[in-house]
Design a protein around this motif. Structure first.
Motif, PDB file in Angstrom:
ATOM      1  N   GLU A  26       0.874  -1.178   0.000  1.00 57.95           N
ATOM      2  CA  GLU A  26       0.000   0.000   0.000  1.00 57.95           C
ATOM      3  C   GLU A  26       0.904   1.219   0.000  1.00 57.95           C
ATOM      4  O   GLU A  26       2.086   1.125   0.299  1.00 57.95           O
ATOM      5  N   VAL A  27       0.345   2.374  -0.347  1.00 58.19           N
ATOM      6  CA  VAL A  27       1.150   3.595  -0.317  1.00 58.19           C
ATOM      7  C   VAL A  27       0.580   4.634   0.646  1.00 58.19           C
ATOM      8  O   VAL A  27       1.252   5.585   1.004  1.00 58.19           O
ATOM      9  N   ASN A  28      -0.667   4.415   1.080  1.00 54.60           N
ATOM     10  CA  ASN A  28      -1.358   5.447   1.858  1.00 54.60           C
ATOM     11  C   ASN A  28      -1.087   5.340   3.354  1.00 54.60           C
ATOM     12  O   ASN A  28      -1.982   5.061   4.140  1.00 54.60           O
ATOM     13  N   SER A  29       0.170   5.529   3.769  1.00 51.08           N
ATOM     14  CA  SER A  29       0.474   5.571   5.191  1.00 51.08           C
ATOM     15  C   SER A  29       1.789   6.297   5.380  1.00 51.08           C
ATOM     16  O   SER A  29       2.614   6.370   4.475  1.00 51.08           O
ATOM     17  N   HIS A  30       1.958   6.824   6.566  1.00 47.17           N
ATOM     18  CA  HIS A  30       3.201   7.477   6.905  1.00 47.17           C
ATOM     19  C   HIS A  30       4.358   6.482   6.778  1.00 47.17           C
ATOM     20  O   HIS A  30       5.436   6.817   6.293  1.00 47.17           O
ATOM     21  N   PHE A  31       4.116   5.228   7.175  1.00 46.83           N
ATOM     22  CA  PHE A  31       5.154   4.211   7.094  1.00 46.83           C
ATOM     23  C   PHE A  31       5.606   3.997   5.644  1.00 46.83           C
ATOM     24  O   PHE A  31       6.801   4.030   5.339  1.00 46.83           O
ATOM     25  N   ALA A  32       4.649   3.828   4.718  1.00 52.48           N
ATOM     26  CA  ALA A  32       4.990   3.571   3.313  1.00 52.48           C
ATOM     27  C   ALA A  32       5.768   4.741   2.707  1.00 52.48           C
ATOM     28  O   ALA A  32       6.772   4.539   2.006  1.00 52.48           O
ATOM     29  N   THR A  33       5.325   5.964   2.980  1.00 52.45           N
ATOM     30  CA  THR A  33       6.036   7.121   2.410  1.00 52.45           C
ATOM     31  C   THR A  33       7.424   7.242   3.012  1.00 52.45           C
ATOM     32  O   THR A  33       8.357   7.642   2.324  1.00 52.45           O
ATOM     33  N   SER A  34       7.580   6.911   4.282  1.00 52.42           N
ATOM     34  CA  SER A  34       8.898   6.964   4.894  1.00 52.42           C
ATOM     35  C   SER A  34       9.834   5.939   4.259  1.00 52.42           C
ATOM     36  O   SER A  34      10.997   6.232   3.982  1.00 52.42           O
ATOM     37  N   VAL A  35       9.318   4.741   4.039  1.00 52.36           N
ATOM     38  CA  VAL A  35      10.137   3.700   3.403  1.00 52.36           C
ATOM     39  C   VAL A  35      10.576   4.179   2.015  1.00 52.36           C
ATOM     40  O   VAL A  35      11.761   4.088   1.655  1.00 52.36           O
ATOM     41  N   LEU A  36       9.634   4.721   1.250  1.00 51.95           N
ATOM     42  CA  LEU A  36       9.952   5.224  -0.090  1.00 51.95           C
ATOM     43  C   LEU A  36      11.033   6.304  -0.035  1.00 51.95           C
ATOM     44  O   LEU A  36      11.972   6.295  -0.842  1.00 51.95           O
ATOM     45  N   SER A  37      10.927   7.232   0.918  1.00 54.36           N
ATOM     46  CA  SER A  37      11.936   8.281   1.049  1.00 54.36           C
ATOM     47  C   SER A  37      13.302   7.670   1.309  1.00 54.36           C
ATOM     48  O   SER A  37      14.301   8.124   0.754  1.00 54.36           O
ATOM     49  N   GLY A  38      13.342   6.665   2.178  1.00 53.80           N
ATOM     50  CA  GLY A  38      14.610   6.006   2.494  1.00 53.80           C
ATOM     51  C   GLY A  38      15.212   5.345   1.262  1.00 53.80           C
ATOM     52  O   GLY A  38      16.415   5.462   0.989  1.00 53.80           O
ATOM     53  N   ILE A  39      14.370   4.652   0.492  1.00 48.97           N
ATOM     54  CA  ILE A  39      14.848   3.985  -0.725  1.00 48.97           C
ATOM     55  C   ILE A  39      15.361   5.032  -1.712  1.00 48.97           C
ATOM     56  O   ILE A  39      16.456   4.899  -2.278  1.00 48.97           O
ATOM     57  N   GLU A  40      14.579   6.102  -1.886  1.00 47.64           N
ATOM     58  CA  GLU A  40      14.943   7.136  -2.860  1.00 47.64           C
ATOM     59  C   GLU A  40      16.251   7.827  -2.497  1.00 47.64           C
ATOM     60  O   GLU A  40      17.031   8.206  -3.372  1.00 47.64           O
ATOM     61  N   LYS A  41      16.478   8.003  -1.209  1.00 41.28           N
ATOM     62  CA  LYS A  41      17.710   8.647  -0.748  1.00 41.28           C
ATOM     63  C   LYS A  41      18.932   7.876  -1.266  1.00 41.28           C
ATOM     64  O   LYS A  41      19.881   8.458  -1.792  1.00 41.28           O
ATOM     65  N   ILE A  42      18.876   6.557  -1.143  1.00 41.59           N
ATOM     66  CA  ILE A  42      20.011   5.714  -1.564  1.00 41.59           C
ATOM     67  C   ILE A  42      20.091   5.630  -3.085  1.00 41.59           C
ATOM     68  O   ILE A  42      21.159   5.808  -3.681  1.00 41.59           O
ATOM     69  N   THR A  43      18.969   5.370  -3.742  1.00 49.67           N
ATOM     70  CA  THR A  43      19.020   5.159  -5.190  1.00 49.67           C
ATOM     71  C   THR A  43      19.384   6.447  -5.930  1.00 49.67           C
ATOM     72  O   THR A  43      20.058   6.388  -6.956  1.00 49.67           O
ATOM     73  N   THR A  44      18.965   7.602  -5.414  1.00 52.03           N
ATOM     74  CA  THR A  44      19.335   8.869  -6.048  1.00 52.03           C
ATOM     75  C   THR A  44      20.852   9.029  -6.011  1.00 52.03           C
ATOM     76  O   THR A  44      21.478   9.398  -7.005  1.00 52.03           O
ATOM     77  N   LYS A  45      21.439   8.718  -4.860  1.00 50.40           N
ATOM     78  CA  LYS A  45      22.885   8.814  -4.697  1.00 50.40           C
ATOM     79  C   LYS A  45      23.605   7.883  -5.683  1.00 50.40           C
ATOM     80  O   LYS A  45      24.636   8.244  -6.252  1.00 50.40           O
ATOM     81  N   GLU A  46      23.022   6.709  -5.900  1.00 53.64           N
ATOM     82  CA  GLU A  46      23.652   5.714  -6.772  1.00 53.64           C
ATOM     83  C   GLU A  46      23.243   5.894  -8.236  1.00 53.64           C
ATOM     84  O   GLU A  46      23.629   5.102  -9.085  1.00 53.64           O
ATOM     85  N   ARG A  47      22.443   6.911  -8.491  1.00 60.08           N
ATOM     86  CA  ARG A  47      21.943   7.204  -9.835  1.00 60.08           C
ATOM     87  C   ARG A  47      21.170   6.030 -10.451  1.00 60.08           C
ATOM     88  O   ARG A  47      21.359   5.684 -11.611  1.00 60.08           O
ATOM     89  N   TYR A  48      20.314   5.448  -9.634  1.00 62.22           N
ATOM     90  CA  TYR A  48      19.377   4.441 -10.123  1.00 62.22           C
ATOM     91  C   TYR A  48      17.979   5.051 -10.111  1.00 62.22           C
ATOM     92  O   TYR A  48      17.678   5.890  -9.274  1.00 62.22           O
ATOM     93  N   ASP A  49      17.137   4.613 -11.054  1.00 61.97           N
ATOM     94  CA  ASP A  49      15.739   5.024 -11.039  1.00 61.97           C
ATOM     95  C   ASP A  49      14.903   3.992 -10.295  1.00 61.97           C
ATOM     96  O   ASP A  49      15.299   2.838 -10.160  1.00 61.97           O
TER      97      ASP A  49
END
Lengths: 349, 349
Positions: A71-94
């Protein structure tokens, strides 16, 4: 469709070789930084669309990670996504996000789709109704790394990022017991999912350690949506509980609202603890005690673990061993678990 | 990596031509249904991974739609996604979701990424901090259809799906006025974004129609996150308002909690209305009046409009004219807008 701008057009416009253009667009250090910048500026100006699909096909990697969420509709899901994006942005992955809406069939379709889109790796939290794991086999067979988080299958041959759900369930229940509650009802979801199974084990262990007999009639499982939660609540009220441990803050808020409408005072008449530390819990009245669950850290850890596996594989080394990583969780004590028979402020006038 | 199974392996295993295998995997009616099913079953059994990237490259279409969202953590966002998925599933298109977290820079990166992944079309809701629209130019130049919903730019040359934000802002404000409130403060976000600009216009129009002078000091704009909302609230309280129209239910819940902690009774001392009809609003106390916003219908309409454009383009017809579609919205009256000076139940004991 208009004619597409090619690297030949760029080469002609800049009077450079196509090899240089191609290297510059791939950000190769073989081309001077200033030249790379000039080529990029011209590419932008002329509307050049980099043929990433063809380019990645050649390299047999897509520099893309699939994220399968329940699911995406929770504070937990958005936090997880932010964490993933933080790493993948640094590694230049989409990232490609796909979400199952708790539906196992949609999870299977999404998994096949991401596999066919040739993601370099997959981060997964299982849907509520997923039963078989067969849809992940193509990934394992092709050696494409998969990391599970939160909703995992223990025996799967891949890395898993979890919290200690047994301990968290124990803490939540023990806190209610410490506050004087004795008949603690438990509303949770499918015990097929590790998170609910382990929290349930923690609940039972806390009861046993406090010499309170376990009463199976005090436990209900459901989808945790509003309607099903209210049905579970009404069934459990026939068993005269004096507290509720509910494995989801939203469902706990729904129950609290229904109980207060019946004139039941929380805390005092009834203790209530949720799970997840959703923002919701701090906005309702009384404020909800809960278990905090660091989604950001979980997302970062999942992405880091996956990136390590992808890089090891790319360098032709043996696949890393699977890791099981446990992230800390914390008991958050607010108002809804005040002492039994000592009602705090109530929302009724 | 293991050797990949190819259509040659399938052809050999089934004693059929590669042309038949290829057609069957593309679901061509030139191959009998039973043969197609047999080939698919064997493909699954042998772990064949359809080379969709190469196959779509050949066809110059990816059968994929990009969805650019400004956030995912709300009932509205999930409803829109469900609506989009309902249509795209039927049309057998995949969705790639990218979210900007309200950050214009991330929106630009996501837009470029989806462009390079050659999506056949794009559904967009703009981030709060997006200022220039240049990142969409490549789509317009290549004739790739783009549909905006909710957060749009009025002069962009593409279809837009919105609610009548001016009317909704008018209704919310007029309802507070009808209940006897006179100094209505307004907390909203960047007036660069159409949704907030139009709701603000509606607020001013309702005041004018009720012959209440507009006081610029009663209006604050902010990010609508918890911290910024509380800062705006404290600034506005110096202006002695008797009601709040806040363009987001979460921010309204944050304010209600802070006001009640100061001993201010809602309604009665202070009226409060939110926007979006998030589930949150029905779980807090008093229950929050708000504007309902049909996300599911908005998602369905956006996806349908986009699919029409993609199909028209595929058939080589002229691109359809851009459409502006307005979805209905509704005023939801709950407890937080009870009559002035007649406090309802309060959550204080």
């Amino acid at each position: 469709m208009e004619k597409q701008v090619t690297i030949y057009d760029l080469a002609r416009a800049l009077n450079l070789s196509t090899a240089t253009i191609s290297r510059a667009l791939d950000d190769s250090p073989l081309v001077k930084l200033r030249t790379r910048e000039m080529i990029r500026a011209m590419a932008e100006k002329m509307g050049y669309r980099q043929n990433l699909i063809a380019s990645n096909l050649r390299k047999q990697q897509s520099r893309t990670i699939g994220v399968l969420l329940h699911e995406v509709n929770s504070h937990f899901a958005t936090s997880v996504l932010s964490g993933i994006e933080k790493i993948t942005t640094k590694e230049r992955y989409d990232i490609l996000i796909a979400h199952s809406g708790e539906d196992g069939a949609r999870e299977i379709a999404n998994t096949r789709n991401l596999f066919n889109k040739r993601v370099d790796g997959l981060i997964v939290s299982l849907a509520m109704t997923t039963s078989s794991m067969d849809h992940f086999s193509p990934f394992f067979e092709q050696g494409i790394p998969v990391v599970f988080f939160d909703r995992i299958i223990k025996k799967m041959p891949c890395s898993k990022i979890v919290i200690d759900n047994l301990k968290a369930g124990y803490q939540a229940t023990a806190h209610l017991l410490d506050q004087g509650y004795r008949r603690i009802a438990h509303i949770t979801a499918s015990l097929q999912r590790n998170v609910y199974e382990d929290r349930f084990k923690g609940y039972k262990k806390a009861l046993a350690d406090h010499r309170i007999p376990f009463v199976p009639e005090l436990v209900e499982t459901c989808s945790l949506n509003r309607e099903d939660t209210l049905e579970a609540l009404n069934k459990l009220l026939l068993q005269k509980p004096d507290a509720f441990f509910i494995t989801n803050d939203f469902a706990a808020a729904v129950c609290m609202d229904a109980l207060q409408q019946k004139g039941i005072r929380i805390p005092g008449d009834m203790g209530m603890i949720g799970f997840n530390n959703d923002i919701l819990g701090s906005l309702i009245s009384p404020k909800l005690s809960t278990i905090d669950y660091p989604g950001l850290l979980m997302g970062e850890t999942a992405a880091q673990t996956l990136m390590e596996k992808i890089k090891t594989k790319k360098n032709g080394k043996a696949i890393l061993e699977s890791k099981n990583i446990t992230i800390p969780s914390t008991l958050i004590i607010r108002e809804s678990t005040g002492k039994k028979d000592r009602p705090g402020r109530s929302r009724k006038a």
